[in-house]
Design a protein around this motif. Structure first.
Motif, mmCIF file in Angstrom:
data_model
loop_
_atom_site.group_PDB
_atom_site.id
_atom_site.type_symbol
_atom_site.label_atom_id
_atom_site.label_comp_id
_atom_site.label_asym_id
_atom_site.label_seq_id
_atom_site.Cartn_x
_atom_site.Cartn_y
_atom_site.Cartn_z
ATOM 1 N N ASN A 71 96.154 -20.795 4.307
ATOM 2 C CA ASN A 71 97.494 -21.273 4.657
ATOM 3 C C ASN A 71 97.802 -22.618 4.002
ATOM 4 N N LEU A 72 96.894 -23.569 4.174
ATOM 5 C CA LEU A 72 97.156 -24.910 3.665
ATOM 6 C C LEU A 72 97.165 -24.949 2.145
ATOM 7 N N GLY A 73 96.611 -23.927 1.511
ATOM 8 C CA GLY A 73 96.685 -23.830 0.065
ATOM 9 C C GLY A 73 98.103 -23.661 -0.452
ATOM 10 N N TYR A 74 99.038 -23.316 0.434
ATOM 11 C CA TYR A 74 100.436 -23.189 0.038
ATOM 12 C C TYR A 74 101.143 -24.545 -0.030
ATOM 13 N N LEU A 75 100.543 -25.589 0.505
ATOM 14 C CA LEU A 75 101.173 -26.902 0.510
ATOM 15 C C LEU A 75 100.762 -27.664 -0.744
ATOM 16 N N PRO A 76 101.663 -27.853 -1.690
ATOM 17 C CA PRO A 76 101.267 -28.446 -2.982
ATOM 18 C C PRO A 76 100.872 -29.909 -2.889
ATOM 19 N N PHE A 77 101.192 -30.578 -1.788
ATOM 20 C CA PHE A 77 100.825 -31.989 -1.667
ATOM 21 C C PHE A 77 99.442 -32.173 -1.051
ATOM 22 N N LEU A 78 98.741 -31.063 -0.754
ATOM 23 C CA LEU A 78 97.381 -31.137 -0.228
ATOM 24 C C LEU A 78 96.379 -30.667 -1.273
ATOM 25 N N HIS A 79 95.237 -31.345 -1.329
ATOM 26 C CA HIS A 79 94.086 -30.872 -2.111
ATOM 27 C C HIS A 79 92.945 -30.636 -1.142
ATOM 28 N N LEU A 80 92.494 -29.401 -1.036
ATOM 29 C CA LEU A 80 91.415 -29.043 -0.124
ATOM 30 C C LEU A 80 90.082 -29.255 -0.839
ATOM 31 N N PHE A 174 107.696 -23.017 8.119
ATOM 32 C CA PHE A 174 107.199 -22.088 7.102
ATOM 33 C C PHE A 174 106.135 -21.169 7.663
ATOM 34 N N PHE A 175 105.185 -21.706 8.426
ATOM 35 C CA PHE A 175 104.091 -20.895 8.954
ATOM 36 C C PHE A 175 104.494 -20.116 10.209
ATOM 37 N N ARG A 176 105.742 -20.271 10.653
ATOM 38 C CA ARG A 176 106.274 -19.456 11.749
ATOM 39 C C ARG A 176 107.388 -18.539 11.253
ATOM 40 N N SER A 177 107.449 -18.324 9.960
ATOM 41 C CA SER A 177 108.549 -17.558 9.384
ATOM 42 C C SER A 177 108.062 -16.228 8.822
ATOM 43 N N ARG A 178 108.998 -15.423 8.391
ATOM 44 C CA ARG A 178 108.687 -14.172 7.705
ATOM 45 C C ARG A 178 109.784 -13.889 6.700
ATOM 46 N N LEU A 179 109.473 -13.008 5.785
ATOM 47 C CA LEU A 179 110.389 -12.627 4.723
ATOM 48 C C LEU A 179 110.865 -11.199 4.916
ATOM 49 N N ALA A 180 112.113 -10.965 4.568
ATOM 50 C CA ALA A 180 112.633 -9.611 4.427
ATOM 51 C C ALA A 180 113.044 -9.428 2.972
ATOM 52 N N PHE A 181 112.921 -8.226 2.462
ATOM 53 C CA PHE A 181 113.313 -7.968 1.083
ATOM 54 C C PHE A 181 113.559 -6.476 0.898
ATOM 55 N N TRP A 192 111.802 -4.130 3.793
ATOM 56 C CA TRP A 192 110.453 -4.431 4.238
ATOM 57 C C TRP A 192 110.409 -5.872 4.747
ATOM 58 N N THR A 193 109.415 -6.165 5.569
ATOM 59 C CA THR A 193 109.191 -7.537 6.018
ATOM 60 C C THR A 193 107.712 -7.883 5.874
ATOM 61 N N MET A 194 107.422 -9.182 5.833
ATOM 62 C CA MET A 194 106.045 -9.684 5.794
ATOM 63 C C MET A 194 106.087 -11.182 6.052
ATOM 64 N N THR A 195 104.928 -11.777 6.286
ATOM 65 C CA THR A 195 104.863 -13.223 6.354
ATOM 66 C C THR A 195 104.929 -13.767 4.926
ATOM 67 N N PRO A 196 105.279 -15.038 4.751
ATOM 68 C CA PRO A 196 105.336 -15.573 3.382
ATOM 69 C C PRO A 196 103.982 -15.644 2.698
ATOM 70 N N GLN A 197 102.876 -15.485 3.476
ATOM 71 C CA GLN A 197 101.550 -15.417 2.862
ATOM 72 C C GLN A 197 101.191 -13.997 2.428
ATOM 73 N N GLY A 198 102.107 -13.044 2.651
ATOM 74 C CA GLY A 198 101.856 -11.667 2.259
ATOM 75 C C GLY A 198 101.152 -10.835 3.310
ATOM 76 N N ARG A 199 101.079 -11.314 4.553
ATOM 77 C CA ARG A 199 100.431 -10.558 5.620
ATOM 78 C C ARG A 199 101.461 -9.729 6.387
ATOM 79 N N ASP A 200 100.968 -8.752 7.142
ATOM 80 C CA ASP A 200 101.803 -7.924 8.025
ATOM 81 C C ASP A 200 102.934 -7.242 7.259
#
Length: 440
Positions: A71-80, A174-181, A192-200
């Protein structure tokens, strides 16, 4: 070009879970999250530990750590920071500040340290998550979750990351959202729907024909979309709680985009002589107020979070351009002056930014305009065509459709134009993306 903002956001250093008191005069950590080239915050993770003497950690512990990292890999201002780069390792005797050797993280140039503690139980585990500032030891965020099991692990990871992003930026949707397309397979296009991380990943329409232009209600329960069949053009609404679709024949002949207003009513662009934008009645069977009327074609309504501003596309001056209407005063102002073909606007929740697609000599590209400063900036640079951008509910991320890799797929960037990230949408072309909050 829009000048890059030079501001910083302070971390919210609130002790939400019991921990050691912070030093009285430690300086708060500030981070710059304003675009490519920004200073990145280094974050490290300690090994998961039991909260009390226990035979072993629950099997969910390792999976949770992986989910949070993803999840946190989606935040460009973080380096894990990889575990192997921490001098002395990441295993600590405990999960609170006094148990953590901050010096080893400081030497490794780590800014934030996350700990997780687990207490297995008969009906799931208790999970405690803490994030500390390495330089001062102050608690940035602390959360506890009860009855955590394998089935709810993904949701807990998303919830924690939402709280964490909110602590860093003030917004965590962002982490409480989902996409429709709309996804095309053969001659059919379904929603279709899914989370922005591509799940569900889930198909929600089975109507045949072509379904497109999805739009979420503010609370995330309803998803409206246009449906074209061989016989007619209808308006459909999927109820995510009941998993049922309501379909109605609209008074117009063609639908040209839609969006929910904050009060729950639906605005639809449709042809009734001209292509104009109307507010529908609550039962979606009749046309209410006219929102935009002109001799030209007016399509693609998009509202800010308060419903004060509506962005839309109009060719009233000879070719498609982006306009914004003040819903209180009725004033309509043109946003785009460059290019002869600007379409598919999406207005940010705070009403300050509008993102849209422009046809350029190199193909369609995504641009963003600050409508207060009247300055614009190009966000994407291809290859291929980048189209149909949509803001996330937090106003930070932007999803768009592109054929840069061949078939149209969805990509995720930020309002600062960070490197687009491909999203997994399954087979078939994916178009018409729309962000919404999870309704459950």
């Amino acid at each position: 070009m829009l000048r890059r903002a030079l501001a910083t956001l302070m971390l919210l250093l609130a002790a939400l879970v019991a921990g050691a008191p912070a030093p009285a005069r430690a300086a708060a950590l500030s981070i710059d999250i304003f675009g490519p080239g920004q200073s990145r915050v280094n974050m490290a993770f300690t090994e998961p530990l039991p909260l009390a003497p226990a035979p072993a950690l629950p099997p969910e512990a390792a999976r949770f750590a992986t989910l949070v990292r993803e999840n946190l890999g989606y935040l460009p201002f973080l380096h894990l920071v990889p575990d192997g780069e921490i001098l002395g390792g990441t295993r600590m005797p405990g999960v609170v500040r006094d148990d953590i050797d901050m010096r080893r993280f400081q030497i490794s140039k780590v800014d934030l340290v996350m700990t997780t503690g687990w207490q297995p139980g008969a009906d799931g585990s208790r999970l405690e998550c803490r994030v500390y500032e390495a330089s001062s030891g102050r608690l940035v965020l602390g959360k506890a979750y009860l009855r955590v099991d394998a089935q709810g692990l993904v949701r807990v990871a998303d919830l924690f990351c939402s709280h964490f992003m909110e602590a860093l930026t003030g917004r965590g949707e962002f982490f409480r959202s989902r996409l429709a397309f709309s996804r095309r397979e053969g001659q059919k296009r379904e929603i279709w729907t899914m989370t922005p991380q591509g799940r569900d990943l889930r198909q929600v329409s089975f109507l045949g024909g072509a379904s497109s232009s999805p739009a979420w209600s503010v609370d995330g329960r309803y998803l409206a979309f246009a449906h074209h069949s061989v016989w007619q053009h209808t308006l459909a609404v999927w109820d995510s709680q009941t998993n049922r679709i309501f379909e109605t024949k609209v008074p117009g002949t063609t639908i040209g985009g839609m969006d929910f207003m904050p009060d729950g009513t639906l605005a639809v662009a449709m042809t009734r002589g001209n292509m104009d934008i109307f507010k529908m009645t609550r039962d979606l069977t009749r046309v209410g107020d006219t929102l935009v009327s002109n001799w030209a074609i007016d399509v693609s309504p998009s509202f800010d979070a308060e419903g004060r501003l509506m962005a839309f596309t109009s060719d009233r001056q000879g070719n498609p351009q982006i306009f914004v209407k003040d819903m209180q005063t009725g004033r309509e102002e043109r946003v785009t002056y460059e290019g002869k073909y600007n379409t598919s606007p999406s207005i940010s929740p705070d009403g300050r930014l509008v993102v849209y697609s422009r046809r350029t000599p190199e193909g369609h590209r995504i641009f963003i305009s600050d409508i207060q400063a009247m300055r614009e900036r190009q966000l994407t640079f291809g290859p291929g065509n980048d189209e149909e951008p949509a803001f996330s509910p937090d106003g930070y991320f932007i999803v768009f459709s592109s054929n840069r890799s061949g078939a149209y797929k969805l990509y995720l960037t930020t309002r600062h134009g960070d490197e687009p990230r491909a999203l997994e949408t399954g087979g078939g072309a994916a178009t018409h993306p729309a962000f919404g909050l999870r309704g459950d």
